[in-house]
Design a protein around this motif. Sequence first.
Motif, PDB file in Angstrom:
ATOM      1  N   ASN A 299     -87.364  49.822 -20.179  1.00  7.01           N
ATOM      2  CA  ASN A 299     -87.531  49.235 -18.856  1.00  7.01           C
ATOM      3  C   ASN A 299     -88.993  49.350 -18.458  1.00  7.01           C
ATOM      4  O   ASN A 299     -89.643  50.343 -18.753  1.00  7.01           O
ATOM      5  N   LEU A 300     -89.509  48.353 -17.782  1.00  7.26           N
ATOM      6  CA  LEU A 300     -90.926  48.319 -17.423  1.00  7.26           C
ATOM      7  C   LEU A 300     -91.318  49.424 -16.449  1.00  7.26           C
ATOM      8  O   LEU A 300     -92.432  49.910 -16.470  1.00  7.26           O
ATOM      9  N   VAL A 301     -90.389  49.868 -15.604  1.00 10.55           N
ATOM     10  CA  VAL A 301     -90.720  50.792 -14.530  1.00 10.55           C
ATOM     11  C   VAL A 301     -90.571  52.261 -14.900  1.00 10.55           C
ATOM     12  O   VAL A 301     -91.364  53.095 -14.518  1.00 10.55           O
ATOM     13  N   ARG A 302     -89.555  52.624 -15.669  1.00 13.03           N
ATOM     14  CA  ARG A 302     -89.324  54.037 -15.955  1.00 13.03           C
ATOM     15  C   ARG A 302     -88.767  54.211 -17.363  1.00 13.03           C
ATOM     16  O   ARG A 302     -88.505  53.254 -18.047  1.00 13.03           O
ATOM     17  N   ASN A 303     -88.583  55.478 -17.771  1.00 12.90           N
ATOM     18  CA  ASN A 303     -88.046  55.768 -19.097  1.00 12.90           C
ATOM     19  C   ASN A 303     -86.552  55.487 -19.137  1.00 12.90           C
ATOM     20  O   ASN A 303     -85.717  56.389 -19.077  1.00 12.90           O
ATOM     21  N   LYS A 304     -86.227  54.219 -19.236  1.00 13.42           N
ATOM     22  CA  LYS A 304     -84.858  53.749 -19.331  1.00 13.42           C
ATOM     23  C   LYS A 304     -84.814  52.828 -20.546  1.00 13.42           C
ATOM     24  O   LYS A 304     -85.649  51.925 -20.674  1.00 13.42           O
ATOM     25  N   TYR A 305     -83.850  53.056 -21.442  1.00  9.49           N
ATOM     26  CA  TYR A 305     -83.834  52.367 -22.728  1.00  9.49           C
ATOM     27  C   TYR A 305     -82.510  51.672 -22.988  1.00  9.49           C
ATOM     28  O   TYR A 305     -81.457  52.103 -22.521  1.00  9.49           O
TER      29      TYR A 305
ATOM     30  N   ALA B 191     -82.960  59.394 -33.242  1.00  4.37           N
ATOM     31  CA  ALA B 191     -84.274  60.019 -33.086  1.00  4.37           C
ATOM     32  C   ALA B 191     -85.358  58.950 -32.994  1.00  4.37           C
ATOM     33  O   ALA B 191     -86.263  59.032 -32.162  1.00  4.37           O
ATOM     34  N   ALA B 192     -85.245  57.925 -33.823  1.00  6.33           N
ATOM     35  CA  ALA B 192     -86.209  56.835 -33.788  1.00  6.33           C
ATOM     36  C   ALA B 192     -86.220  56.159 -32.419  1.00  6.33           C
ATOM     37  O   ALA B 192     -87.259  55.736 -31.920  1.00  6.33           O
ATOM     38  N   MET B 193     -85.048  56.096 -31.788  1.00  7.06           N
ATOM     39  CA  MET B 193     -84.948  55.453 -30.479  1.00  7.06           C
ATOM     40  C   MET B 193     -85.486  56.335 -29.351  1.00  7.06           C
ATOM     41  O   MET B 193     -86.023  55.832 -28.374  1.00  7.06           O
ATOM     42  N   VAL B 194     -85.350  57.649 -29.448  1.00 10.94           N
ATOM     43  CA  VAL B 194     -85.710  58.513 -28.314  1.00 10.94           C
ATOM     44  C   VAL B 194     -87.108  59.116 -28.397  1.00 10.94           C
ATOM     45  O   VAL B 194     -87.620  59.581 -27.385  1.00 10.94           O
ATOM     46  N   ILE B 195     -87.741  59.081 -29.552  1.00 14.37           N
ATOM     47  CA  ILE B 195     -89.073  59.665 -29.665  1.00 14.37           C
ATOM     48  C   ILE B 195     -90.056  58.962 -28.735  1.00 14.37           C
ATOM     49  O   ILE B 195     -90.908  59.584 -28.113  1.00 14.37           O
ATOM     50  N   ASP B 196     -89.920  57.644 -28.592  1.00 13.38           N
ATOM     51  CA  ASP B 196     -90.780  56.909 -27.670  1.00 13.38           C
ATOM     52  C   ASP B 196     -90.644  57.456 -26.250  1.00 13.38           C
ATOM     53  O   ASP B 196     -91.638  57.633 -25.533  1.00 13.38           O
ATOM     54  N   ALA B 197     -89.420  57.740 -25.829  1.00 11.89           N
ATOM     55  CA  ALA B 197     -89.190  58.269 -24.484  1.00 11.89           C
ATOM     56  C   ALA B 197     -89.784  59.663 -24.334  1.00 11.89           C
ATOM     57  O   ALA B 197     -90.417  59.980 -23.313  1.00 11.89           O
ATOM     58  N   ILE B 198     -89.609  60.499 -25.332  1.00 18.12           N
ATOM     59  CA  ILE B 198     -90.117  61.865 -25.275  1.00 18.12           C
ATOM     60  C   ILE B 198     -91.637  61.865 -25.215  1.00 18.12           C
ATOM     61  O   ILE B 198     -92.253  62.610 -24.449  1.00 18.12           O
ATOM     62  N   GLU B 199     -92.278  61.005 -26.023  1.00 20.05           N
ATOM     63  CA  GLU B 199     -93.731  60.946 -26.036  1.00 20.05           C
ATOM     64  C   GLU B 199     -94.296  60.294 -24.776  1.00 20.05           C
ATOM     65  O   GLU B 199     -95.472  60.400 -24.490  1.00 20.05           O
ATOM     66  N   GLY B 200     -93.425  59.587 -24.043  1.00 23.39           N
ATOM     67  CA  GLY B 200     -93.875  58.929 -22.816  1.00 23.39           C
ATOM     68  C   GLY B 200     -94.793  57.768 -23.084  1.00 23.39           C
ATOM     69  O   GLY B 200     -95.698  57.472 -22.309  1.00 23.39           O
ATOM     70  N   ASN B 201     -94.580  57.066 -24.200  1.00 23.18           N
ATOM     71  CA  ASN B 201     -95.420  55.920 -24.559  1.00 23.18           C
ATOM     72  C   ASN B 201     -95.250  54.767 -23.587  1.00 23.18           C
ATOM     73  O   ASN B 201     -94.210  54.536 -23.066  1.00 23.18           O
TER      74      ASN B 201
ATOM     75  N   VAL C   3     -75.811  48.425 -27.890  1.00 20.99           N
ATOM     76  CA  VAL C   3     -75.065  49.471 -28.592  1.00 20.99           C
ATOM     77  C   VAL C   3     -75.314  50.849 -27.975  1.00 20.99           C
ATOM     78  O   VAL C   3     -74.539  51.774 -28.183  1.00 20.99           O
ATOM     79  N   LEU C   4     -76.401  50.971 -27.203  1.00 26.34           N
ATOM     80  CA  LEU C   4     -76.779  52.273 -26.680  1.00 26.34           C
ATOM     81  C   LEU C   4     -77.674  52.081 -25.464  1.00 26.34           C
ATOM     82  O   LEU C   4     -78.539  51.209 -25.450  1.00 26.34           O
ATOM     83  N   LYS C   5     -77.442  52.905 -24.425  1.00 24.45           N
ATOM     84  CA  LYS C   5     -78.287  52.895 -23.230  1.00 24.45           C
ATOM     85  C   LYS C   5     -78.593  54.333 -22.854  1.00 24.45           C
ATOM     86  O   LYS C   5     -77.736  55.208 -22.986  1.00 24.45           O
ATOM     87  N   GLY C   6     -79.804  54.569 -22.377  1.00 21.65           N
ATOM     88  CA  GLY C   6     -80.161  55.913 -21.950  1.00 21.65           C
ATOM     89  C   GLY C   6     -81.339  55.891 -21.013  1.00 21.65           C
ATOM     90  O   GLY C   6     -82.078  54.916 -20.938  1.00 21.65           O
TER      91      GLY C   6
ATOM     92  N   PHE D 135     -82.442  63.497 -21.726  1.00 17.00           N
ATOM     93  CA  PHE D 135     -82.155  62.084 -21.901  1.00 17.00           C
ATOM     94  C   PHE D 135     -80.688  61.902 -22.287  1.00 17.00           C
ATOM     95  O   PHE D 135     -80.331  62.028 -23.456  1.00 17.00           O
ATOM     96  N   PRO D 136     -79.796  61.622 -21.321  1.00 15.51           N
ATOM     97  CA  PRO D 136     -78.403  61.327 -21.674  1.00 15.51           C
ATOM     98  C   PRO D 136     -78.270  59.862 -22.120  1.00 15.51           C
ATOM     99  O   PRO D 136     -78.928  58.984 -21.568  1.00 15.51           O
TER     100      PRO D 136
END
Length: 194
Positions: free
Chosen positions: A23-29, A184-194, A39-42, A53-54
């Motif tokens: 999402n453009l505004v926050r860490n929402k995937y 892990a491939a999907m959530v690393i971006d969120a963790i790094e805050g890219n 297939v997955l939202k978090g 990150f649930p």
Amino acid sequence: MPCGEYDIGGLDLSDDHYTVEQNLVRNKYRAFDDDGNTVLKGKQKTFALKDEFPFVNADGMEVFTVKAQQIRDYEGEYVLTDAQSGDDIVVLKHEYSILEQITGATWKICDVDIDTKLAEITSRKFVGLFRTGLLGNLIPHHYEITDATGDHVGTISGQLSMKDRYDVDIDDASSVPREPVVVAAMVIDAIEGN
């Protein structure tokens, strides 16, 4: 431990390709399969002392959570917990280096009980230098996924976009537990805050 013992309840990530969009505004995937189905939202929990990150599947059922073990830890450990069983599945370990912007970031996916490395996700060198600053998110990022012995498993390739959008491709997951690696491939971006 056989790869099947790393499966995540209520989740089927058996395809070879997924597209992940932030999402453009926050860490929402949101992750999509090749047919464009979610297939997955978090999303990152707000106001939590430790990063959390649930994630839910396409039906809205919580399937797993990724949670930091310490408050704002640069060389962090994040545990992936199955929401159905409550079992910890794997640990994502960020190997922080002061030269990370030049050498690239490294994440290890490890067995939660015996701390054995199952796979590794490494960013391309020098890309981090250009991904900082005002226009940093416009520059696509790229990671390579390897198994415990360094053999190629797949890639995470960013697309040129105002918001993070990237492809997760798994070429050969025969030697790694597939679902935790894709997750892990999907959530690393969120963790790094890219």
